[in-house]
Structures are given as C-alpha cells and as structure tokens.
Design a protein around this motif. Structure first.
Motif, PDB file in Angstrom:
ATOM      1  N   GLU A   2       0.839  -1.314  -0.156  1.00 44.70           N
ATOM      2  CA  GLU A   2       0.067   0.116  -0.117  1.00 44.70           C
ATOM      3  C   GLU A   2       0.990   1.153  -0.196  1.00 44.70           C
ATOM      4  OE1 GLU A   2      -3.410  -0.076  -0.562  1.00 44.70           O
ATOM      5  OE2 GLU A   2      -2.800  -2.297  -0.629  1.00 44.70           O
ATOM      6  N   LEU A   3       0.279   2.465  -0.560  1.00 42.04           N
ATOM      7  CA  LEU A   3       1.148   3.509  -0.688  1.00 42.04           C
ATOM      8  C   LEU A   3       1.565   4.203   0.672  1.00 42.04           C
ATOM      9  CD1 LEU A   3       2.315   5.809  -2.268  1.00 42.04           C
ATOM     10  CD2 LEU A   3      -0.100   6.934  -1.941  1.00 42.04           C
ATOM     11  N   SER A   4       0.892   3.924   1.750  1.00 41.34           N
ATOM     12  CA  SER A   4       1.012   4.453   2.988  1.00 41.34           C
ATOM     13  C   SER A   4       2.351   3.779   3.503  1.00 41.34           C
ATOM     14  CB  SER A   4      -0.105   4.381   4.031  1.00 41.34           C
ATOM     15  OG  SER A   4      -0.543   3.037   4.147  1.00 41.34           O
ATOM     16  N   LEU A  18       0.136  12.262   5.567  1.00 42.55           N
ATOM     17  CA  LEU A  18       0.025  11.049   4.703  1.00 42.55           C
ATOM     18  C   LEU A  18      -1.300  11.315   3.726  1.00 42.55           C
ATOM     19  CD1 LEU A  18       1.028   8.429   3.968  1.00 42.55           C
ATOM     20  CD2 LEU A  18      -0.074   7.284   5.845  1.00 42.55           C
ATOM     21  N   SER A  19      -2.469  11.882   4.239  1.00 40.52           N
ATOM     22  CA  SER A  19      -3.532  11.892   3.604  1.00 40.52           C
ATOM     23  C   SER A  19      -3.610  13.203   2.405  1.00 40.52           C
ATOM     24  CB  SER A  19      -5.004  12.703   4.783  1.00 40.52           C
ATOM     25  OG  SER A  19      -5.073  11.431   5.786  1.00 40.52           O
ATOM     26  N   ASN A  22      -1.889  11.155  -0.230  1.00 43.83           N
ATOM     27  CA  ASN A  22      -3.000  10.128  -0.938  1.00 43.83           C
ATOM     28  C   ASN A  22      -3.912  11.094  -1.846  1.00 43.83           C
ATOM     29  OD1 ASN A  22      -2.620   7.579   0.029  1.00 43.83           O
ATOM     30  ND2 ASN A  22      -3.093   8.068   2.148  1.00 43.83           N
ATOM     31  N   ALA A  25      -2.163  11.214  -5.258  1.00 45.06           N
ATOM     32  CA  ALA A  25      -1.764   9.894  -5.776  1.00 45.06           C
ATOM     33  C   ALA A  25      -2.766   9.447  -6.619  1.00 45.06           C
ATOM     34  CB  ALA A  25      -1.187   9.110  -4.757  1.00 45.06           C
ATOM     35  N   GLU A  27      -3.762   5.446  -8.586  1.00 46.32           N
ATOM     36  CA  GLU A  27      -3.123   4.036  -8.786  1.00 46.32           C
ATOM     37  C   GLU A  27      -3.350   3.982 -10.236  1.00 46.32           C
ATOM     38  OE1 GLU A  27      -4.764  -0.199  -7.510  1.00 46.32           O
ATOM     39  OE2 GLU A  27      -4.275   1.208  -5.680  1.00 46.32           O
ATOM     40  N   LYS A  50       3.547  -0.726  -6.389  1.00 45.59           N
ATOM     41  CA  LYS A  50       2.683  -1.621  -5.604  1.00 45.59           C
ATOM     42  C   LYS A  50       2.698  -2.942  -5.883  1.00 45.59           C
ATOM     43  CE  LYS A  50      -2.151  -2.251  -4.322  1.00 45.59           C
ATOM     44  NZ  LYS A  50      -3.372  -1.858  -4.200  1.00 45.59           N
ATOM     45  N   TYR A 101       1.586   3.596  -7.851  1.00 43.43           N
ATOM     46  CA  TYR A 101       1.002   4.869  -7.399  1.00 43.43           C
ATOM     47  C   TYR A 101       1.764   5.987  -8.035  1.00 43.43           C
ATOM     48  CZ  TYR A 101      -0.596   1.858  -3.709  1.00 43.43           C
ATOM     49  OH  TYR A 101      -1.350   0.673  -3.202  1.00 43.43           O
TER      50      TYR A 101
END
Length: 186
Positions: A2-4, A18-19, A22, A25, A27, A50, A101
């Motif tokens: 996952e990106l996080s 982080l938000s 996101n 970003a 996918e 990913k 991502y």
C-alpha cells in the motif's frame, strides 16, 4: 504494498500529511513492456511500485545497459527530471504487468511548501535515492562480477526468478556466458 506503507518506509508521516499525499496519488495499472520513463521526454511523475518489476537502462552503442531494477515498494523516477526538469539519462520499462502509484512531482513540491513533514519526507526520499546510487557505483568499481551477483542474491533473490538472465547479466556488467559460469559455480 500500500502507498502508506511505501511512504512511511521512507520517512514516517503524521496521518494528516499522509492524507495530503494520498490526495495527489493515482493508482495505475500498466502492461509489461510499457515505457514508463522515456529519456527523450521529461516525465514529472514519481511512481511507487505496488506490484511488479521495472528496470532502468540506457544505451551504449547499440546495446542496452541495465543498471537498476525496482520491485514492490521501490520508486521509479528520473532524479534528473525531478531536480532539473530536464529529460532523464535513462529509460524505465516494465518487466511485468505493474500496478503503480503515480504522483506528479510538481504537485508534490507544492506540498513541500505547505507541510514541513512532507518537506522532510522529500529530503529523506532524495537522500535515500542518492545512497542507492552511491552503493551501485561503489559495487561496480570495487566488487568482482561474482561478488556483485552474490550481493544481488543476498538483497534481492527474487529478481533471479522474475527477470530475464540477459538483463541480470547486463546489470552485473558481464555477458550471459559469464553469468552462466558464475551461477554454475554456486
């Protein structure tokens, strides 16, 4: 991956920062053989892997020279484009169907100006990219081909099963025949 997880493996961020990442970003899923970064054109995106494998290469005469592989959790980027907004030194293509991502570096740099945590993450990101480059340079200058192959097995054994041996030989700076001899001696 996952990106996080990828972002926080570089430098942990508070949830609010982080938000923000996101939000910029996207996918994307692209097919094997797709040319992700073309050295002829600037590509202002960072790609976090990913799922899948990519390789970076350039040309020496008529031959392709592979100098980097990226797998799950790695970043595919042209640092030259990221820093100078110029075409890259390398091409990066997909060796498998990949899920990535994608983040536009121009949007990311705008976040650097508004969020100190993301700015610190960006600094750490570039530091790690340069460390990887330095390690590769030192490896090519001071280790034998057999030692470089051992290092590859030690740090990324899965590549030998997932990547054509011709690319691995190129990465090691040797012919496929020499790679076969090294492998037979193991």
């Amino acid at each position: 991956m996952e990106l996080s997880q990828i972002i926080n493996s570089i430098y942990p961020l508070p949830q609010q920062s982080l938000s923000k990442l996101n939000l910029i970003a996207e996918e994307v899923t692209l097919p094997k053989g797709f040319l992700l970064i073309n050295k002829e054109r600037p590509n202002h995106n960072l790609f976090f892997i990913k799922q899948g494998i990519v390789r970076a290469y350039t040309y020496r005469g008529d031959s392709e020279v592979t100098f980097w592989f990226g797998t799950e959790g790695d970043t595919a980027i042209s640092i030259k484009t990221y820093i100078n907004h110029e075409p890259s030194y390398e091409n990066i293509d997909l060796l498998e169907d990949c899920t990535l991502y994608k983040i536009d570096s121009r949007k990311l740099k705008m976040l650097y100006d508004e969020d100190i945590h993301i700015a610190n993450w960006g600094r750490k990101f570039v530091e790690l990219e340069y460390l990887r480059t330095e390690q590769r340079l030192i490896s090519m200058q001071f280790l034998s081909a057999a030692q470089r192959y051992d290092e590859l097995l030690k740090h990324n054994r899965q590549l030998v099963q997932r990547v054509p041996l011709g690319y691995i030989a190129s990465y090691l700076g040797i012919s496929q025949v020499s790679l076969s001899r090294i492998r037979a001696g193991r």
